[in-house]
Design a protein around this motif. Structure first.
Motif, short mmCIF file in Angstrom:
data_model
loop_
_atom_site.label_atom_id
_atom_site.label_comp_id
_atom_site.label_asym_id
_atom_site.label_seq_id
_atom_site.Cartn_x
_atom_site.Cartn_y
_atom_site.Cartn_z
N HIS A 40 36.54 56.62 24.37
CA HIS A 40 35.18 56.14 24.56
C HIS A 40 34.51 55.76 23.23
N PRO A 41 34.60 56.61 22.18
CA PRO A 41 34.00 56.19 20.90
C PRO A 41 34.64 54.92 20.32
N GLN A 42 35.94 54.77 20.48
CA GLN A 42 36.60 53.55 19.99
C GLN A 42 36.14 52.33 20.79
N TYR A 43 35.92 52.50 22.08
CA TYR A 43 35.41 51.43 22.93
C TYR A 43 34.05 50.97 22.41
N LEU A 44 33.19 51.92 22.03
CA LEU A 44 31.87 51.56 21.51
C LEU A 44 31.99 50.75 20.22
N VAL A 45 32.91 51.14 19.35
CA VAL A 45 33.14 50.38 18.12
C VAL A 45 33.59 48.96 18.46
N MET A 46 34.51 48.85 19.38
CA MET A 46 35.01 47.52 19.76
C MET A 46 33.89 46.68 20.37
N LEU A 47 33.05 47.28 21.20
CA LEU A 47 31.92 46.54 21.77
C LEU A 47 31.04 45.97 20.67
N ALA A 48 30.73 46.80 19.66
CA ALA A 48 29.89 46.34 18.56
C ALA A 48 30.56 45.20 17.80
N LEU A 49 31.87 45.29 17.61
CA LEU A 49 32.58 44.24 16.89
C LEU A 49 32.75 42.99 17.73
N TRP A 50 32.88 43.13 19.05
CA TRP A 50 32.95 41.95 19.90
C TRP A 50 31.61 41.20 19.88
N GLU A 51 30.52 41.92 19.63
CA GLU A 51 29.21 41.28 19.52
C GLU A 51 29.07 40.54 18.20
#
Length: 145
Positions: A40-51
């Protein structure tokens, strides 16, 4: 009007409801994110980078409401998995920018189903999730418009 005794019941505590909800939300995400190879924390990082990518560690940490010392190990793990890369900033050589690799950009396509899968798992729709998210903003310290 609640009595003093009712105000102190565990079941009436906002903090207890939010802590248990947060724990349960992460548990809902876990099996959905597992096939993507993300926590879940890695998913949040990826979401921020996809933005927005690339981003400095400080910018990424701010977006995630984490201190850089907490975000750094997440970035290092994602780099080890080939999803992100750290490179020297062209604007400031002292700064490392975190950007997506091709593999990281491709993972976004597979992640498009995550929100729908979460909503299906908890029996929610977009309006109810939006309303809940908006109701939590004062407690989450969200300052974005």
């Amino acid at each position: 009007m609640a009595t003093d005794d009712e105000l102190l019941l565990l079941e009436n505590q906002l903090c207890f409801a939010m802590v248990t909800a947060a724990r349960n939300v992460v548990a809902v995400y876990r099996p959905i994110l597992e096939p993507l190879g993300l926590t879940h924390p890695q998913y949040l990082v990826m979401l921020a980078l996809w933005e927005s990518s690339p981003r400095s560690l400080n910018d990424l940490s701010h977006a995630l409401a984490l201190d850089p010392a907490s975000a750094s190990p997440l970035v290092k793990r994602l780099e080890k998995d080939g999803l992100v890369e750290r490179t020297r900033s062209s604007a400031d050589e002292r700064r490392l920018d975190i950007g997506l690799t091709e593999k990281g950009r491709e993972l976004r396509q597979r992640a498009l189903e995550v929100p729908r899968a979460v909503m299906a798992k908890v029996g929610a729709d977009i309006p109810s999730v939006t309303a809940l998210r908006e109701a939590l903003k004062p407690f989450a310290g969200a300052t974005r418009p």
